[in-house]
Scaffold this motif. Structure first.
Motif, PDB file in Angstrom:
ATOM      1  N   PHE A 217       0.828  -1.203   0.000  1.00 18.35           N
ATOM      2  CA  PHE A 217       0.000   0.000   0.000  1.00 18.35           C
ATOM      3  C   PHE A 217       0.863   1.254   0.000  1.00 18.35           C
ATOM      4  CE2 PHE A 217      -1.795   3.398   2.674  1.00 18.35           C
ATOM      5  CZ  PHE A 217      -2.827   3.805   1.835  1.00 18.35           C
ATOM      6  N   GLU A 218       1.904   1.287   0.851  1.00 16.50           N
ATOM      7  CA  GLU A 218       2.772   2.458   0.912  1.00 16.50           C
ATOM      8  C   GLU A 218       3.490   2.686  -0.414  1.00 16.50           C
ATOM      9  OE1 GLU A 218       3.875   2.416   5.679  1.00 16.50           O
ATOM     10  OE2 GLU A 218       5.005   1.190   4.253  1.00 16.50           O
ATOM     11  N   ALA A 219       3.887   1.603  -1.070  1.00 18.45           N
ATOM     12  CA  ALA A 219       4.531   1.737  -2.382  1.00 18.45           C
ATOM     13  C   ALA A 219       3.566   2.343  -3.390  1.00 18.45           C
ATOM     14  CB  ALA A 219       5.020   0.374  -2.868  1.00 18.45           C
ATOM     15  N   ASP A 220       2.315   1.859  -3.408  1.00 14.18           N
ATOM     16  CA  ASP A 220       1.318   2.421  -4.328  1.00 14.18           C
ATOM     17  C   ASP A 220       1.046   3.887  -4.010  1.00 14.18           C
ATOM     18  OD1 ASP A 220       1.078   0.011  -5.635  1.00 14.18           O
ATOM     19  OD2 ASP A 220      -0.725  -0.620  -4.542  1.00 14.18           O
ATOM     20  N   LEU A 221       1.009   4.226  -2.722  1.00 15.07           N
ATOM     21  CA  LEU A 221       0.749   5.600  -2.311  1.00 15.07           C
ATOM     22  C   LEU A 221       1.889   6.515  -2.755  1.00 15.07           C
ATOM     23  CD1 LEU A 221      -0.891   7.711  -0.778  1.00 15.07           C
ATOM     24  CD2 LEU A 221       0.146   6.899   1.352  1.00 15.07           C
ATOM     25  N   LEU A 222       3.132   6.094  -2.567  1.00 13.08           N
ATOM     26  CA  LEU A 222       4.274   6.913  -3.000  1.00 13.08           C
ATOM     27  C   LEU A 222       4.226   7.173  -4.498  1.00 13.08           C
ATOM     28  CD1 LEU A 222       7.474   5.747  -1.071  1.00 13.08           C
ATOM     29  CD2 LEU A 222       6.403   7.986  -1.034  1.00 13.08           C
ATOM     30  N   LEU A 223       3.917   6.157  -5.271  1.00 12.43           N
ATOM     31  CA  LEU A 223       3.853   6.344  -6.721  1.00 12.43           C
ATOM     32  C   LEU A 223       2.729   7.301  -7.103  1.00 12.43           C
ATOM     33  CD1 LEU A 223       4.534   2.752  -8.120  1.00 12.43           C
ATOM     34  CD2 LEU A 223       6.121   4.642  -7.791  1.00 12.43           C
ATOM     35  N   ALA A 224       1.620   7.261  -6.357  1.00 12.59           N
ATOM     36  CA  ALA A 224       0.483   8.124  -6.671  1.00 12.59           C
ATOM     37  C   ALA A 224       0.765   9.584  -6.357  1.00 12.59           C
ATOM     38  CB  ALA A 224      -0.758   7.657  -5.913  1.00 12.59           C
ATOM     39  N   ILE A 225       1.684   9.858  -5.419  1.00 13.26           N
ATOM     40  CA  ILE A 225       1.922  11.250  -5.015  1.00 13.26           C
ATOM     41  C   ILE A 225       3.280  11.783  -5.466  1.00 13.26           C
ATOM     42  CG2 ILE A 225       0.413  10.977  -3.018  1.00 13.26           C
ATOM     43  CD1 ILE A 225       2.901  10.869  -1.222  1.00 13.26           C
ATOM     44  N   GLN A 226       4.067  10.982  -6.192  1.00 18.38           N
ATOM     45  CA  GLN A 226       5.429  11.410  -6.515  1.00 18.38           C
ATOM     46  C   GLN A 226       5.464  12.681  -7.373  1.00 18.38           C
ATOM     47  OE1 GLN A 226       7.718   8.673  -8.926  1.00 18.38           O
ATOM     48  NE2 GLN A 226       5.920   7.973 -10.047  1.00 18.38           N
ATOM     49  N   ASP A 227       4.441  12.915  -8.169  1.00 17.33           N
ATOM     50  CA  ASP A 227       4.405  14.115  -9.006  1.00 17.33           C
ATOM     51  C   ASP A 227       3.585  15.240  -8.383  1.00 17.33           C
ATOM     52  OD1 ASP A 227       5.995  13.049 -11.078  1.00 17.33           O
ATOM     53  OD2 ASP A 227       4.271  11.947 -11.845  1.00 17.33           O
TER      54      ASP A 227
END
Length: 346
Positions: A190-200
């Motif tokens: 979940f944290e990995a998906d969250l980081l990818l969703a907010i990286q930009d």
């Protein structure tokens, strides 16, 4: 664009100024964050959101959201090459081709091209450096961060300061934080998906965290808790409006490298990092086999090159009385956020 010309400053009012200087960090982690910001500024939620959108459209903000911390999430290094003048553009194109390269600057020095590589592992990072060396025919200087004394590009810009924090008297809190080259964030799926969703960045809406939740198929409360957790773990450095320092006039930026005796490194690094005009201060390795004797790096951001030089003189005379060199940036060759797909195993 020089801030002293008044171009960008004349386009904003006092409320905009409060947003620019007051919300570079500490942005509310709650379902309707602009409602809180508006209440603090004496305006309504829609007006607060519209002002941030306008400041972003004008280029005063580079983006809105989280500043992530690559050395905590993956393996990162600062590297440099001595690109021949007649092949400079060719070498830059090869370096910039790698998505793991997120910053690349020309600097006025024998080592004239400096770039950051962030990869999912130390092995992949070093493999990229070896590829760049092979493809360009240029020796690569590999300088991973070993100790962080102070790193903070958050400072007031709605002013006539000649260098970062000139109008502030107090120093900053600095401490020696040692960085492992083998670092890799221990992230849940979940944290990995969250980081990818907010990286930009976050969506510019009344419900940015809810929009992120919709994007990754979860509940907004899970996103709020996840962002808090990532911030507490150091994967997120701060949340707010990311200022474009060049647009606001801070374009006289100098990286200064110092040859500090090893026995004084932590004490002098913390002392230099505590100075209000030092925006970055960290320890990187010497490379004597490549004739690189420097082990402490500082960065000073300014609008006035003469004032920046004056502060470097002060730094050398009063705090770091050792051999040093000044590497002014002359051109931005690439500047993007680090890409985290590989870093989080996605």
């Amino acid at each position: 664009m020089s801030s002293l010309s008044g171009d960008w400053r004349e386009a904003i009012d006092d409320v905009d100024a409060a947003i620019v200087d007051g919300y570079q960090s500490g942005f509310p982690i709650e379902e309707r964050p602009f409602r809180r910001v508006g209440a603090e500024l004496g305006i309504d939620e829609s007006a607060a959101l519209d002002r941030v959108r306008t400041l972003s459209d004008r280029g005063i903000f580079r983006r809105f959201g989280a500043v992530l911390n690559p050395p905590v999430i993956g393996s990162s290094t600062l590297a440099a090459v001595q690109a021949p003048d007649d092949r400079f553009d060719e070498v830059a194109a090869i370096v910039n081709e790698y998505r793991q390269v997120n910053h690349n600057y020309a600097r006025d020095h024998e080592w004239n091209m400096w770039f950051v590589v962030t990869a999912g592992s130390r092995e992949r990072r070093d493999e990229i450096l070896a590829e760049i060396e092979s493809r360009t025919g240029c020796d690569v200087l590999n300088l991973p961060m070993l100790t962080d004394y102070y790193i903070d590009l958050e400072f007031p810009v709605v002013n006539a300061d000649r260098f970062a924090r000139e109008s502030l008297c107090e120093g900053t809190d600095s401490s020696a934080t040692h960085i492992s080259e083998e670092a890799a964030g221990d992230l849940s799926a979940f944290e990995a998906d969250l980081l990818l969703a907010i990286q930009d960045g976050f969506p510019l809406s009344r419900t940015p965290y809810g929009d992120v939740a919709d994007r990754i198929g979860t509940d907004v409360d899970d996103v709020l808790a996840g962002v808090e957790r990532l911030r507490n773990d150091g994967c997120i450095k701060r949340i707010g409006c990311i200022v474009n320092h060049v647009v606001t006039g801070f374009d006289a930026n100098c990286m200064v490298v110092w040859d500090v005796p090893d026995e004084h490194l932590d004490a002098w690094g913390e002392r230099a990092g505590s100075l209000p005009y030092v925006t970055l201060c960290y320890h990187r390795p010497r490379r004597p086999d490549q004739e690189w004797p420097y082990n402490l790096f500082t960065m000073i951001h300014g609008r006035d090159p003469a004032a920046v030089d004056e502060k470097i003189d002060e730094l050398g005379a009063d705090y770091l009385p050792v051999d040093h060199e000044r590497l002014y940036s002359t051109e931005t060759l690439k500047q993007t956020g680090a890409r985290y797909e590989e870093l989080v195993g996605r």
